[in-house]
Structure formats: C-alpha cells, structure tokens
Design an enzyme around this catalytic site. Structure first.
Site, mmCIF file in Angstrom:
data_model
loop_
_atom_site.group_PDB
_atom_site.id
_atom_site.type_symbol
_atom_site.label_atom_id
_atom_site.label_comp_id
_atom_site.label_asym_id
_atom_site.label_seq_id
_atom_site.Cartn_x
_atom_site.Cartn_y
_atom_site.Cartn_z
ATOM 1 N N ASP A 9 0.867 -1.167 0.000
ATOM 2 C CA ASP A 9 0.000 0.000 0.000
ATOM 3 C C ASP A 9 0.918 1.236 0.000
ATOM 4 O O ASP A 9 2.079 1.142 0.405
ATOM 5 C CB ASP A 9 -0.867 -0.029 1.266
ATOM 6 C CG ASP A 9 -1.592 1.276 1.496
ATOM 7 O OD1 ASP A 9 -2.368 1.667 0.617
ATOM 8 O OD2 ASP A 9 -1.364 1.915 2.550
ATOM 9 N N LEU A 10 0.402 2.368 -0.443
ATOM 10 C CA LEU A 10 1.264 3.553 -0.535
ATOM 11 C C LEU A 10 1.114 4.531 0.640
ATOM 12 O O LEU A 10 2.022 4.686 1.460
ATOM 13 C CB LEU A 10 1.005 4.275 -1.858
ATOM 14 C CG LEU A 10 1.896 5.494 -2.128
ATOM 15 C CD1 LEU A 10 3.360 5.131 -2.157
ATOM 16 C CD2 LEU A 10 1.492 6.163 -3.447
ATOM 17 N N TYR A 11 -0.071 5.167 0.718
ATOM 18 C CA TYR A 11 -0.249 6.259 1.683
ATOM 19 C C TYR A 11 -0.392 5.721 3.108
ATOM 20 O O TYR A 11 -1.290 4.934 3.391
ATOM 21 C CB TYR A 11 -1.466 7.109 1.317
ATOM 22 C CG TYR A 11 -1.398 7.641 -0.101
ATOM 23 C CD1 TYR A 11 -0.458 8.600 -0.460
ATOM 24 C CD2 TYR A 11 -2.260 7.160 -1.080
ATOM 25 C CE1 TYR A 11 -0.386 9.072 -1.767
ATOM 26 C CE2 TYR A 11 -2.201 7.630 -2.387
ATOM 27 C CZ TYR A 11 -1.264 8.577 -2.723
ATOM 28 O OH TYR A 11 -1.198 9.044 -4.009
ATOM 29 N N ARG A 39 -7.807 12.807 5.830
ATOM 30 C CA ARG A 39 -7.553 11.412 5.450
ATOM 31 C C ARG A 39 -8.824 10.552 5.601
ATOM 32 O O ARG A 39 -9.157 9.764 4.726
ATOM 33 C CB ARG A 39 -6.430 10.863 6.324
ATOM 34 C CG ARG A 39 -6.193 9.363 6.219
ATOM 35 C CD ARG A 39 -5.727 8.944 4.841
ATOM 36 N NE ARG A 39 -5.256 7.572 4.822
ATOM 37 C CZ ARG A 39 -4.922 6.909 3.727
ATOM 38 N NH1 ARG A 39 -5.027 7.485 2.537
ATOM 39 N NH2 ARG A 39 -4.488 5.683 3.796
ATOM 40 N N SER A 116 -2.256 0.861 -5.147
ATOM 41 C CA SER A 116 -2.788 2.013 -4.421
ATOM 42 C C SER A 116 -4.015 2.615 -5.078
ATOM 43 O O SER A 116 -4.231 2.490 -6.288
ATOM 44 C CB SER A 116 -1.689 3.079 -4.328
ATOM 45 O OG SER A 116 -2.190 4.283 -3.818
ATOM 46 N N ASN A 117 -4.777 3.310 -4.235
ATOM 47 C CA ASN A 117 -5.921 4.087 -4.700
ATOM 48 C C ASN A 117 -5.504 5.271 -5.574
ATOM 49 O O ASN A 117 -6.321 5.829 -6.295
ATOM 50 C CB ASN A 117 -6.668 4.661 -3.487
ATOM 51 C CG ASN A 117 -7.591 3.649 -2.811
ATOM 52 O OD1 ASN A 117 -7.906 2.612 -3.389
ATOM 53 N ND2 ASN A 117 -8.019 3.963 -1.604
#
Ligand code: LAC
Length: 219
Positions: A9-11, A39, A116-117
């Site tokens: 995942d990124l964030y 967020r 990721s989104n």
C-alpha cells in the site's frame, strides 16, 4: 519465508501524510485533527464512490475531502493554498524504515510492487519524489478498474500482473481495513501497525502484524 512478490500500500505505509501538518499549522492550530479528518474523508469518499458505482479519481476525492476538513475547522483556503496542499500528496516523504526494507527484500530476490488508490500519475510522482523509483517492478493503480480498495477486483490487479496465485502474494499495508480486504481476497497479508491501533474486529485477519517494515520478511 520470503514471498516472491511483496505488494505495498502507498499512503500511510510507504509515505507519511502526517508530514502535511506543518503546512496546515500555518492556517490553524488544529492542523493535526484537520489532517486526520482529511484522510478519513478521503477514504470515506473512496468507499462511497465504489458503493455508489460512480468512480471519481483519487486526486479529486482528495480535493473534496480537503474542502470538507477545512470547512469543519473553519479554515478558508485560497485557490493557491488549496492547490499546494493537494499537490503535496505527490511529495510525501517515505518513512525511514522503507528504503532499508525494500533493499533487503530485493536482495532476497523478491519482486516489489505498489498497489494504491492513487492515480497512475500520482503514484509515479510520489514514488519518484520519495526516491523509491528504482525498487518497484510495477505501480498498480485502482484507476484501471475504476473502483477502490477494498473491492476484490483491485487486489486482483496484482494477480493479473504477476501471474501468481493469491496466497503466494505478500501484501503489506498499515491501513487495518486494507489489510482485512487483502486478507479476505486471499493474499498473505502483513499488517504494519505503525500507529499502535487495535486490530480490526470485522473481517479476515491478516496473517501477521509487525510494528515497522524493519521486521520484513516476517514469519
Ligand atoms: C492507498 C491508500 C489506501 O495507497 O492508502 O491505496
């Protein structure tokens, strides 16, 4: 055991959105709450988008979420500040444990990817700005399926891209709900509990929990 492939995942997992706080402290003493709400709304809007069947890309959801959070805390954003804050999502710094962990996994022969989104341009910019561009075999964006995590077709992007079975794919996220979604899908999930939160009480359990990425590869 080391997986052949680790999908991150990124964030919140690789890059730190808490670093947005200092810019927002210039606008309000509630910066830390504002970032938390930003967020939360960003994610809520992503869930709404998937459930309503109306895909709007993540950059746009991030902008809507900022407008909500700013309104809640009575912050007036001029067009420039608004633009700068949204753009800052593509320049988030990596957590200090990220690079050593990626180095180690690569040295063990694992392939690495991001799922990721974020939009494809946002993923590319973020990974480059964080100095992580040499590490990944693929940057997979939900944009190609027009739905958000934790929809199964999103996790399926990694299966499709690498031709591995679900259980062979190591998935790493600091977002509890994302770890659950990936475990429901059938990935071998590691939840990186950076924020010392309780485990999710609904849905499939991740195979393991670690405190930082320094524990990878974990048994
Ligand atoms: C992502 C969000 C969930 O990178 O953190 O997909």
């Amino acid at each position: 055991v080391t997986s052949q492939l680790y999908v991150f995942d990124l964030y919140g997992t690789l890059v730190d959105y808490n670093s947005l706080r200092p810019q927002i402290y210039l606008l309000t003493p509630n910066a830390s709450s504002l970032v938390d709400l930003w967020r939360l709304k960003q994610l809520q809007y992503s869930f709404m988008s998937s459930m309503m069947g109306r895909y709007v890309d993540f950059d746009e959801l991030t902008a809507h979420a900022l407008d909500y959070a700013a309104a809640q805390y009575g912050v007036q954003l001029d067009a420039d500040s608004r633009e700068r804050l949204i753009d800052a999502w593509s320049q988030l710094p990596p957590y200090p444990d990220v690079r050593p962990a990626l180095e180690k996994l690569r040295a063990l022969g694992a392939k690495l990817a991001v799922l990721s989104n974020g939009t494809p341009p946002a993923l590319a910019r973020t990974v480059t700005a964080a100095g992580l561009d040499g590490y990944f075999d693929a940057l997979l964006s939900v944009d190609s399926v027009k739905a958000y995590k934790p929809r199964p077709e999103v996790y399926h992007l990694a299966v499709e891209r690498f031709g591995l079975s679900r259980g062979e794919i190591g998935f790493v996220s600091s977002n509890g709900w994302d770890a659950v979604g990936a475990a429901e899908f059938g990935f071998d999930v590691t939840w990186c509990n950076r924020n010392r939160l309780p485990a999710e009480t609904f849905g499939a359990r991740p195979a393991r929990t670690i405190a930082t990425l320094a524990e990878l590869p974990a048994d």
